[in-house]
Design a protein around this motif. Structure first.
Motif, mmCIF file in Angstrom:
data_model
loop_
_atom_site.group_PDB
_atom_site.id
_atom_site.type_symbol
_atom_site.label_atom_id
_atom_site.label_comp_id
_atom_site.label_asym_id
_atom_site.label_seq_id
_atom_site.Cartn_x
_atom_site.Cartn_y
_atom_site.Cartn_z
ATOM 1 N N CYS A 1 48.540 90.452 16.892
ATOM 2 C CA CYS A 1 48.895 91.758 16.338
ATOM 3 C C CYS A 1 47.864 92.159 15.293
ATOM 4 O O CYS A 1 47.445 91.329 14.484
ATOM 5 N N LEU A 2 47.487 93.430 15.303
ATOM 6 C CA LEU A 2 46.669 93.967 14.222
ATOM 7 C C LEU A 2 47.546 94.286 13.021
ATOM 8 O O LEU A 2 47.134 94.102 11.877
ATOM 9 N N ARG A 3 48.737 94.799 13.299
ATOM 10 C CA ARG A 3 49.752 95.030 12.276
ATOM 11 C C ARG A 3 51.077 94.506 12.797
ATOM 12 O O ARG A 3 51.358 94.554 14.000
ATOM 13 N N PHE A 4 51.928 94.020 11.872
ATOM 14 C CA PHE A 4 53.165 93.376 12.282
ATOM 15 C C PHE A 4 54.226 93.608 11.226
ATOM 16 O O PHE A 4 53.942 93.632 10.025
ATOM 17 N N HIS A 5 55.458 93.797 11.684
ATOM 18 C CA HIS A 5 56.614 93.828 10.788
ATOM 19 C C HIS A 5 57.834 93.432 11.606
ATOM 20 O O HIS A 5 57.822 93.499 12.844
ATOM 21 N N ALA A 6 58.878 92.989 10.920
ATOM 22 C CA ALA A 6 60.078 92.538 11.624
ATOM 23 C C ALA A 6 61.282 92.629 10.707
ATOM 24 O O ALA A 6 61.161 92.556 9.478
ATOM 25 N N SER A 7 62.454 92.772 11.332
ATOM 26 C CA SER A 7 63.712 92.752 10.604
ATOM 27 C C SER A 7 64.846 92.544 11.589
ATOM 28 O O SER A 7 64.834 93.119 12.694
ATOM 29 N N SER A 8 65.804 91.712 11.215
ATOM 30 C CA SER A 8 67.033 91.504 11.994
ATOM 31 C C SER A 8 66.762 91.215 13.466
ATOM 32 O O SER A 8 67.440 91.732 14.360
ATOM 33 N N GLY A 9 65.771 90.400 13.740
ATOM 34 C CA GLY A 9 65.516 89.953 15.105
ATOM 35 C C GLY A 9 64.659 90.879 15.939
ATOM 36 O O GLY A 9 64.427 90.602 17.127
ATOM 37 N N THR A 10 64.177 91.980 15.373
ATOM 38 C CA THR A 10 63.287 92.895 16.084
ATOM 39 C C THR A 10 61.917 92.880 15.430
ATOM 40 O O THR A 10 61.812 92.970 14.203
#
Length: 340
Positions: free
Chosen positions: A93-102
């Motif tokens: 990934c060039l950029r990445f974020h996540a929350s609550s399993g997504t």
């Protein structure tokens, strides 16, 4: 003073050996980089299971910038041992974020005619659920606290926020219905309480309050505003001037942001601040260097953000209340997120 012949020969030999040694070091580093091998001082990563699932212990996921076979992959480390061994997911990934399993992963695809880009929605095991083509170079992404909504920003033209010669496109996706609002510039804008229309409106850096509301940077006329967005009503309402790349605190009461400060260099004009949404009081963070990043709340008191480093970027932290001093948390890293 005349140097004796033997001493002159010795000095010449020392200088020659020193030059050869320096050349060897540089050449070896260049060869390592070209082969994708780790260089001295870089943190190493190894393959393993990386998950966004809760109940697996407090972990930090981020894009590793270290040279080697796992460069640009999302890796995981224990949150209480960020300098420990990195477990690599195999997902780049060039950029990445996540929350609550997504997870939201902005990727580059290399082809014979050049690079193209896409946004990939990941499940808790970092498997691809669905992908969407991007109109430009990825720069920002966020997932809502529930994991339902995802947003991303790309540069359609230009590649830096420092100047004014750039154009962005920001999109919001509902991962439950797969409804995509491809360009938030179609929203109705209320600026200073009045309807506003301008061809130069740019938007970037979404941060979600919940699945229906968000904050974002709105730029027009050479200035920026913090704007509050409503997904259902498709409206943007300006709240405060000179706010860029907002990041909402876990309790929803404060926004970390980068602010242009007069007198700073044109290519490094920002300082990191925190805005209290109740009092509208701004607090400067202890970091005095220019931060061109959308900060992340690592917990209720601590901000994480990227600064240039020896291997691309490093992650630094500072208290959100303006106290203390900045410290480097992760070397060769970008786009951190804490999973518990």
């Amino acid at each position: 003073m005349t140097v004796p012949p033997r001493l002159a020969v010795l000095l010449a030999a020392v200088l020659l050996l020193g030059g050869l040694s320096a050349w060897a070091v540089v050449h070896a580093a260049a060869r390592a980089e070209s082969r994708g091998l780790p260089r001295a001082g870089e943190p190493a990563a190894g393959p393993g299971a990386v998950t966004l699932a809760t109940g697996q212990g407090r972990r930090m996921l981020f894009r590793t910038m270290a040279w080697g076979p796992h460069r640009d992959e999302v890796v995981s480390v224990p949150a209480d041992d960020p300098g420990g061994p990195r477990v690599s997911s195999g997902v780049r990934c060039l950029r990445f974020h996540a929350s609550s399993g997504t997870g939201a992963c902005l990727q580059a695809e290399h082809g014979p005619l050049g690079d193209t880009y896409r946004a990939v929605v990941l499940d808790a095991r970092l498997r691809e659920r669905r992908a969407f083509p991007l109109a430009g170079i990825p720069t920002r992404t966020r997932v809502s606290p529930s994991g339902r909504m995802a947003a991303w920003t790309v540069f359609v033209s230009g590649d830096s926020y420092a100047g004014t010669n750039f154009s962005t496109r920001t999109s919001i996706l509902d991962t439950r219905t797969w409804s995509l609002q491809d360009n938030l510039e179609t929203y109705r804008v209320l600026k200073d309480g009045r309807p506003y229309h301008a061809a130069d409106v740019n938007l970037w850096g979404v941060t979600f309050a919940d699945d229906g509301h968000f904050w974002v940077t709105l730029a027009t006329g050479g200035r920026t505003w913090l704007a509050r967005g409503d997904v259902a009503a498709r409206t943007l309402t300006t709240v405060r001037q000179n706010v860029e790349c907002p990041s909402l605190s876990p309790d929803g009461t404060r926004i970390a942001f980068k602010k242009r400060v007069p007198g700073l260099p044109e290519d490094a004009p920002w300082r990191l601040y925190v805005l209290d949404l109740r009092t509208m009081r701004e607090t400067p963070v202890a970091e005095r260097r220019s931060v061109d990043d959308q900060a992340v709340w690592l917990d209720a008191r601590t901000l994480g953000y990227a600064l240039p480093g020896d291997f691309g970027a490093d992650i630094w932290t500072a208290p959100a209340d303006g106290s203390g001093a900045p410290r480097r948390l992760l070397s060769a890293a970008l786009a951190p997120v804490v999973v518990e």
